[in-house]
Design a protein around this motif. Structure first.
Motif, PDB file in Angstrom:
ATOM      1  N   ASP A 119       0.834  -1.208   0.000  1.00 42.12           N
ATOM      2  CA  ASP A 119       0.000   0.000   0.000  1.00 42.12           C
ATOM      3  C   ASP A 119       0.864   1.252   0.000  1.00 42.12           C
ATOM      4  N   ALA A 120       1.982   1.209   0.746  1.00 44.14           N
ATOM      5  CA  ALA A 120       2.874   2.366   0.809  1.00 44.14           C
ATOM      6  C   ALA A 120       3.561   2.596  -0.528  1.00 44.14           C
ATOM      7  N   ALA A 123       0.857   4.109  -2.933  1.00 42.04           N
ATOM      8  CA  ALA A 123       0.479   5.473  -2.577  1.00 42.04           C
ATOM      9  C   ALA A 123       1.621   6.450  -2.847  1.00 42.04           C
ATOM     10  N   THR A 147      -5.486   9.916   6.777  1.00 45.10           N
ATOM     11  CA  THR A 147      -4.889   8.577   6.851  1.00 45.10           C
ATOM     12  C   THR A 147      -3.887   8.379   5.721  1.00 45.10           C
ATOM     13  N   MET A 148      -4.278   8.793   4.515  1.00 47.38           N
ATOM     14  CA  MET A 148      -3.388   8.625   3.369  1.00 47.38           C
ATOM     15  C   MET A 148      -2.164   9.520   3.493  1.00 47.38           C
ATOM     16  N   ARG A 151       0.204   7.915   5.755  1.00 45.18           N
ATOM     17  CA  ARG A 151       0.805   6.722   5.148  1.00 45.18           C
ATOM     18  C   ARG A 151       1.962   7.110   4.235  1.00 45.18           C
ATOM     19  N   ILE A 152       1.772   8.148   3.439  1.00 44.00           N
ATOM     20  CA  ILE A 152       2.831   8.598   2.533  1.00 44.00           C
ATOM     21  C   ILE A 152       4.011   9.141   3.327  1.00 44.00           C
ATOM     22  N   ARG A 154       4.926   8.274   6.355  1.00 47.32           N
ATOM     23  CA  ARG A 154       5.639   7.145   6.967  1.00 47.32           C
ATOM     24  C   ARG A 154       6.495   6.415   5.945  1.00 47.32           C
ATOM     25  N   ALA A 155       5.986   6.286   4.723  1.00 43.30           N
ATOM     26  CA  ALA A 155       6.759   5.601   3.680  1.00 43.30           C
ATOM     27  C   ALA A 155       8.052   6.351   3.400  1.00 43.30           C
TER      28      ALA A 155
END
Length: 364
Positions: A119-120, A123, A147-148, A151-152, A154-155
């Protein structure tokens, strides 16, 4: 990123991707590439409305972003690192192209590093390469914008912490990254073919066209990969119906009401040939090949054989039991057996798809 920057990126999406790809290749750092590109687009958002866009917007953005990246690195570097940076700026040898010679496709492979969760990878690549905004990506994943965004972030933090190299992948690296690349191309195509934003055109040809271009390059690179062949066939067969999909009033036209005479016969023939190629291989089909086969049924003859479509979805659900796939199967069941069985299947999906606009459209 400001609304003006996002609007400028949407208007010059190809330039955004090329700027990021050029800077990532030159400086070897994704954060540097994104930040410098964002600064260049911010400058353009301030200047262009008053001064007008330059004759070569892409060249202007690349040059401006490169200068800003150099300035940033100079400010942040120690003296030894400045020497290294001077070599990058003034004396670096061109990086070998490796297995891939298209900047944008290369950057997709680079972003789809197996150290990141799938997912990472998807995205991050949609943001960095596809130029999609965080809300657009969030809608594609059926999650909240915040949330998205997290997530980005954190990636990118993992990339920095793990010192993941943004090098050109060699031929031996490609198979391990193909799944993520295909997911990226599929989402880029879908965002173009069924735009999720209320302020977007129903069909965004700049996205669908770029996804097909990259899928063709990938198929040329990996001609024996069944899922690569499948996704190209899927895009071609779907895109063949594009001209009949939007009415003169700008409204979407359902499949059953489309004028099949407007469909692109050449794209359909090419897509069918690819589907037959995979069937002849004797290898059991995977997700994209099954989706391509479903679209081959839709484009074969004067009417869709819904029994065959349901049978293909039955195979697909065993591979991918996601709510979106089950929703599509419910639609097919409704077409084959009548509204009541289809609605019963749809109602069972309400808890998972309550916030998904296509669910309500299909149910209506």
């Amino acid at each position: 990123m400001t609304d003006a920057q996002d609007a400028l990126i949407r208007a010059h999406r190809d330039e955004w991707a090329r700027v990021v790809a050029t800077l990532a290749k030159r400086f070897g750092n994704l954060d540097t590439a994104e930040e410098a590109a964002a600064e260049a687009f911010a400058t353009a958002a301030e200047r262009w409305p008053a001064e007008g866009a330059p004759p070569n917007p892409g060249g202007w953005l690349t040059t401006t972003a490169t200068r800003k990246a150099i300035d940033r690195l100079r400010r942040e570097s120690s003296r030894d690192e400045r020497h290294r940076e001077a070599q990058l700026v003034y004396g670096a040898e061109p990086e070998p192209l490796g297995a891939i010679d298209d900047d944008r496709l290369r950057l997709i492979f680079i972003c789809c590093h197996p150290a990141l969760a799938m997912d990472a990878r998807v995205a991050l690549t949609l943001r960095m390469v596809g130029g999609l905004s965080v809300p657009e990506i969030a809608r594609a994943f059926l999650v909240q914008d915040t949330t998205m965004g997290a997530r980005i972030t954190r990636a990118k933090a993992k990339i920095t912490a793990a010192r993941i190299p943004y090098r050109v992948p060699g031929a031996e690296d490609l198979p391990g990254r193909v799944a993520g690349v295909l997911a990226v191309l599929f989402l880029i195509y879908n965002e173009g073919y069924l735009a999720s934003g209320s302020d977007s055109e129903p069909v965004r040809e700049e996205l669908t066209g770029e996804a097909i271009r990259l899928a063709r390059l990938l198929h040329h690179l990996l001609p024996d990969d069944g899922e690569v062949t499948g996704i190209l066939a899927l895009m071609l067969l779907t895109d063949a119906r594009r001209s009949a999909r939007v009415s003169s009033a700008g409204e979407l036209v359902p499949l059953a009401e489309q004028d099949r005479g407007q469909w692109d016969a050449e794209l359909i023939a090419e897509g069918h040939a690819l589907v037959r190629e995979r069937l002849a291989s004797g290898v059991p089909p995977d997700r994209y090949q099954l989706l391509a086969a479903i679209n081959a049924v839709h484009t074969d003859g004067d009417a869709t054989d819904w029994a065959q479509v349901v049978a293909l979805y039955d195979h697909l659900v065993r591979l991918d039991g996601s709510p979106i796939v089950r929703l599509n199967r419910a639609v097919a069941v409704g077409e084959r057996d009548g509204p009541a069985p289809g609605l019963a299947l749809m109602d069972s999906l309400a808890p998972e798809l309550q916030g998904y606009h296509a669910y309500h459209a299909a149910r209506a």
